[in-house]
Write a protein that holds these residues in place. Structure first.
Motif, PDB file in Angstrom:
ATOM      1  N   ARG A  25       0.729  -1.324   0.225  1.00  0.00           N
ATOM      2  CA  ARG A  25       0.044   0.195   0.323  1.00  0.00           C
ATOM      3  C   ARG A  25       0.711   1.601   0.543  1.00  0.00           C
ATOM      4  NH1 ARG A  25      -2.677   3.608   3.966  1.00  0.00           N
ATOM      5  NH2 ARG A  25      -1.194   2.504   5.640  1.00  0.00           N
ATOM      6  N   ALA A  26       0.710   2.347  -0.938  1.00  0.00           N
ATOM      7  CA  ALA A  26       1.200   3.389  -0.965  1.00  0.00           C
ATOM      8  C   ALA A  26      -0.020   4.455  -0.532  1.00  0.00           C
ATOM      9  CB  ALA A  26       1.790   3.521  -2.031  1.00  0.00           C
ATOM     10  N   GLU A  27       0.904   5.699  -0.115  1.00  0.00           N
ATOM     11  CA  GLU A  27       0.153   7.011   0.032  1.00  0.00           C
ATOM     12  C   GLU A  27       0.894   8.215   0.093  1.00  0.00           C
ATOM     13  OE1 GLU A  27      -0.837   8.462   3.904  1.00  0.00           O
ATOM     14  OE2 GLU A  27      -2.560   6.255   4.117  1.00  0.00           O
ATOM     15  N   GLY A  28       0.914   8.834  -0.737  1.00  0.00           N
ATOM     16  CA  GLY A  28       1.402   9.958  -1.147  1.00  0.00           C
ATOM     17  C   GLY A  28       0.731  11.170  -1.011  1.00  0.00           C
ATOM     18  N   THR A  29       1.138  12.522  -0.392  1.00  0.00           N
ATOM     19  CA  THR A  29       1.413  13.352   1.051  1.00  0.00           C
ATOM     20  C   THR A  29       1.179  14.617  -0.148  1.00  0.00           C
ATOM     21  OG1 THR A  29       1.033  12.077   2.995  1.00  0.00           O
ATOM     22  CG2 THR A  29       0.910  14.976   2.909  1.00  0.00           C
ATOM     23  N   LYS A  30       0.327  15.236  -0.209  1.00  0.00           N
ATOM     24  CA  LYS A  30       0.965  16.597  -1.124  1.00  0.00           C
ATOM     25  C   LYS A  30       0.414  17.635  -0.195  1.00  0.00           C
ATOM     26  CE  LYS A  30      -3.565  17.887  -3.693  1.00  0.00           C
ATOM     27  NZ  LYS A  30      -4.175  17.886  -4.798  1.00  0.00           N
ATOM     28  N   LEU A  31       1.635  19.203   0.082  1.00  0.00           N
ATOM     29  CA  LEU A  31       1.174  20.223   1.019  1.00  0.00           C
ATOM     30  C   LEU A  31       0.433  21.206  -0.876  1.00  0.00           C
ATOM     31  CD1 LEU A  31       1.617  21.880   2.678  1.00  0.00           C
ATOM     32  CD2 LEU A  31       4.170  22.777   2.072  1.00  0.00           C
ATOM     33  N   ILE A  32      -0.563  21.869  -0.197  1.00  0.00           N
ATOM     34  CA  ILE A  32      -1.087  22.797  -0.760  1.00  0.00           C
ATOM     35  C   ILE A  32      -0.889  23.886  -0.392  1.00  0.00           C
ATOM     36  CG2 ILE A  32      -3.603  23.667  -1.874  1.00  0.00           C
ATOM     37  CD1 ILE A  32      -4.415  20.933  -1.165  1.00  0.00           C
ATOM     38  N   GLU A  33       0.230  24.426  -0.899  1.00  0.00           N
ATOM     39  CA  GLU A  33       0.438  26.301  -0.612  1.00  0.00           C
ATOM     40  C   GLU A  33      -0.674  26.988  -0.469  1.00  0.00           C
ATOM     41  OE1 GLU A  33       3.195  26.472   0.858  1.00  0.00           O
ATOM     42  OE2 GLU A  33       4.456  25.434   0.329  1.00  0.00           O
ATOM     43  N   LEU A  34      -0.595  28.669   0.407  1.00  0.00           N
ATOM     44  CA  LEU A  34      -1.721  29.086   0.024  1.00  0.00           C
ATOM     45  C   LEU A  34      -1.650  29.913  -1.156  1.00  0.00           C
ATOM     46  CD1 LEU A  34      -0.664  31.185   3.069  1.00  0.00           C
ATOM     47  CD2 LEU A  34      -2.644  30.020   2.614  1.00  0.00           C
ATOM     48  N   ASP A  35      -0.950  30.577  -2.065  1.00  0.00           N
ATOM     49  CA  ASP A  35      -0.933  30.591  -3.415  1.00  0.00           C
ATOM     50  C   ASP A  35      -1.442  29.423  -4.457  1.00  0.00           C
ATOM     51  OD1 ASP A  35       0.658  28.943  -3.370  1.00  0.00           O
ATOM     52  OD2 ASP A  35       2.429  30.699  -4.265  1.00  0.00           O
ATOM     53  N   ARG A  36      -1.865  27.992  -3.481  1.00  0.00           N
ATOM     54  CA  ARG A  36      -2.688  26.915  -4.636  1.00  0.00           C
ATOM     55  C   ARG A  36      -1.566  26.115  -4.716  1.00  0.00           C
ATOM     56  NH1 ARG A  36      -7.108  25.254  -3.625  1.00  0.00           N
ATOM     57  NH2 ARG A  36      -7.684  24.474  -5.948  1.00  0.00           N
ATOM     58  N   THR A  37      -0.428  26.345  -4.998  1.00  0.00           N
ATOM     59  CA  THR A  37       0.846  25.443  -5.768  1.00  0.00           C
ATOM     60  C   THR A  37       0.449  24.249  -4.599  1.00  0.00           C
ATOM     61  OG1 THR A  37       2.279  26.891  -4.358  1.00  0.00           O
ATOM     62  CG2 THR A  37       2.469  27.078  -6.573  1.00  0.00           C
ATOM     63  N   GLU A  38       0.797  23.191  -5.558  1.00  0.00           N
ATOM     64  CA  GLU A  38       0.910  22.014  -4.700  1.00  0.00           C
ATOM     65  C   GLU A  38       2.546  21.346  -4.947  1.00  0.00           C
ATOM     66  OE1 GLU A  38      -3.307  21.373  -4.987  1.00  0.00           O
ATOM     67  OE2 GLU A  38      -2.496  20.261  -6.270  1.00  0.00           O
ATOM     68  N   THR A  39       2.888  20.235  -4.539  1.00  0.00           N
ATOM     69  CA  THR A  39       4.135  19.352  -3.919  1.00  0.00           C
ATOM     70  C   THR A  39       3.777  18.293  -3.275  1.00  0.00           C
ATOM     71  OG1 THR A  39       5.494  21.295  -3.595  1.00  0.00           O
ATOM     72  CG2 THR A  39       6.599  19.747  -3.456  1.00  0.00           C
ATOM     73  N   PHE A  40       4.475  17.398  -4.211  1.00  0.00           N
ATOM     74  CA  PHE A  40       4.599  15.864  -2.533  1.00  0.00           C
ATOM     75  C   PHE A  40       5.143  15.884  -2.061  1.00  0.00           C
ATOM     76  CE2 PHE A  40       1.263  14.413  -5.747  1.00  0.00           C
ATOM     77  CZ  PHE A  40       1.030  13.320  -5.100  1.00  0.00           C
ATOM     78  N   THR A  41       5.280  15.756  -0.989  1.00  0.00           N
ATOM     79  CA  THR A  41       5.930  16.180   0.505  1.00  0.00           C
ATOM     80  C   THR A  41       6.596  15.015   0.697  1.00  0.00           C
ATOM     81  OG1 THR A  41       4.701  15.577   2.292  1.00  0.00           O
ATOM     82  CG2 THR A  41       6.065  17.943   1.389  1.00  0.00           C
ATOM     83  N   HIS A  42       5.793  13.766   0.527  1.00  0.00           N
ATOM     84  CA  HIS A  42       6.845  12.015   0.769  1.00  0.00           C
ATOM     85  C   HIS A  42       5.533  11.413  -0.067  1.00  0.00           C
ATOM     86  CE1 HIS A  42       4.342  12.531   4.256  1.00  0.00           C
ATOM     87  NE2 HIS A  42       3.919  11.845   4.951  1.00  0.00           N
ATOM     88  N   VAL A  43       6.605  10.010   0.060  1.00  0.00           N
ATOM     89  CA  VAL A  43       5.282   9.130  -0.409  1.00  0.00           C
ATOM     90  C   VAL A  43       5.998   8.010   0.171  1.00  0.00           C
ATOM     91  CG1 VAL A  43       4.731   7.489  -2.096  1.00  0.00           C
ATOM     92  CG2 VAL A  43       5.377   9.773  -3.141  1.00  0.00           C
ATOM     93  N   HIS A  44       4.688   7.684   0.913  1.00  0.00           N
ATOM     94  CA  HIS A  44       5.492   6.256   2.422  1.00  0.00           C
ATOM     95  C   HIS A  44       4.740   4.468   1.705  1.00  0.00           C
ATOM     96  CE1 HIS A  44       4.667   5.639   6.571  1.00  0.00           C
ATOM     97  NE2 HIS A  44       5.049   4.994   6.236  1.00  0.00           N
ATOM     98  N   LEU A  45       5.513   4.241   1.559  1.00  0.00           N
ATOM     99  CA  LEU A  45       4.857   2.530   1.039  1.00  0.00           C
ATOM    100  C   LEU A  45       5.245   1.553   2.198  1.00  0.00           C
ATOM    101  CD1 LEU A  45       7.253   3.528  -0.694  1.00  0.00           C
ATOM    102  CD2 LEU A  45       6.448   2.309  -2.063  1.00  0.00           C
ATOM    103  N   TRP A  46       4.281   0.768   2.851  1.00  0.00           N
ATOM    104  CA  TRP A  46       3.981  -0.143   3.224  1.00  0.00           C
ATOM    105  C   TRP A  46       4.109  -1.834   2.890  1.00  0.00           C
ATOM    106  CZ3 TRP A  46       1.105   4.467   3.818  1.00  0.00           C
ATOM    107  CH2 TRP A  46       0.842   4.781   4.976  1.00  0.00           C
ATOM    108  N   PRO A  47       5.026  -1.829   1.960  1.00  0.00           N
ATOM    109  CA  PRO A  47       5.013  -3.766   1.453  1.00  0.00           C
ATOM    110  C   PRO A  47       4.977  -4.138   2.541  1.00  0.00           C
ATOM    111  CG  PRO A  47       7.287  -2.630   1.695  1.00  0.00           C
ATOM    112  CD  PRO A  47       6.532  -1.746   2.280  1.00  0.00           C
ATOM    113  N   LYS A  48       4.048  -5.870   2.347  1.00  0.00           N
ATOM    114  CA  LYS A  48       3.938  -6.598   2.793  1.00  0.00           C
ATOM    115  C   LYS A  48       4.409  -7.710   2.363  1.00  0.00           C
ATOM    116  CE  LYS A  48       1.436 -10.587   5.231  1.00  0.00           C
ATOM    117  NZ  LYS A  48       0.212 -11.225   5.807  1.00  0.00           N
TER     118      LYS A  48
END
Length: 149
Positions: free
Chosen positions: A79-102
């Motif tokens: 399972r993977a999850e990407g977290t994006k940061l949405i700035e005040l000016d609406r620019t967006e950046t993925f800050t990290h991608v977290h993976l949980w391999p079994k």
């Protein structure tokens, strides 16, 4: 000596917030923005594709490393999850991608602790050699669950 390889896609606007992508390796599908960005549910989004690219690449590199480390791989699911940061000016950046391999491997009479150590080394190799993970600014975090049967 360094080499290069080229990959391509073709995207076409289909109207409203719909697009169609044709990938160089053959697959093609419709896509949209996520519903929270005026897109449509139930289809591929650029955000999904980004997280999926990291997840798929790490998995493929793990398979490559597992073969080299002579692991008897039973299953791999991540399972993977990407977290994006949405700035005040609406620019967006993925800050990290977290993976949980079994990962499930067979010990085949070997010391389970030694097998688990090889699995962890294979995961380190997968991260090190992942083209996608090496090509992004976001931090890639891998927290595996390893089962040695």
């Amino acid at each position: 000596m360094s080499r290069t390889a080229t990959y391509y896609t073709i995207v076409t606007w289909k109207g409203e917030h719909w697009g169609h992508i044709v990938m160089g390796n053959g697959p093609e599908m419709d896509f949209s923005a996520p519903p929270d960005a005026y897109g449509h549910p139930g289809v591929l989004t650029p955000e999904d594709a980004f997280v999926a690219a990291v997840n798929m690449c790490i998995m493929m590199m793990f398979i490559w490393a597992a073969e080299r480390f002579k692991l008897n791989l039973v299953s791999y699911e991540c399972r993977a999850e990407g977290t994006k940061l949405i700035e005040l000016d609406r620019t967006e950046t993925f800050t990290h991608v977290h993976l949980w391999p079994k990962i499930v491997v067979r010990a085949r009479g070997e010391d389970p602790a030694a097998v688990e150590k090889r699995v962890r080394r294979a995961l380190e190799g997968a991260r090190k050699y992942s083209l996608i993970a090496n090509s992004i600014k976001a931090e890639v975090i891998i927290e595996p669950e390893i089962v040695v049967a």
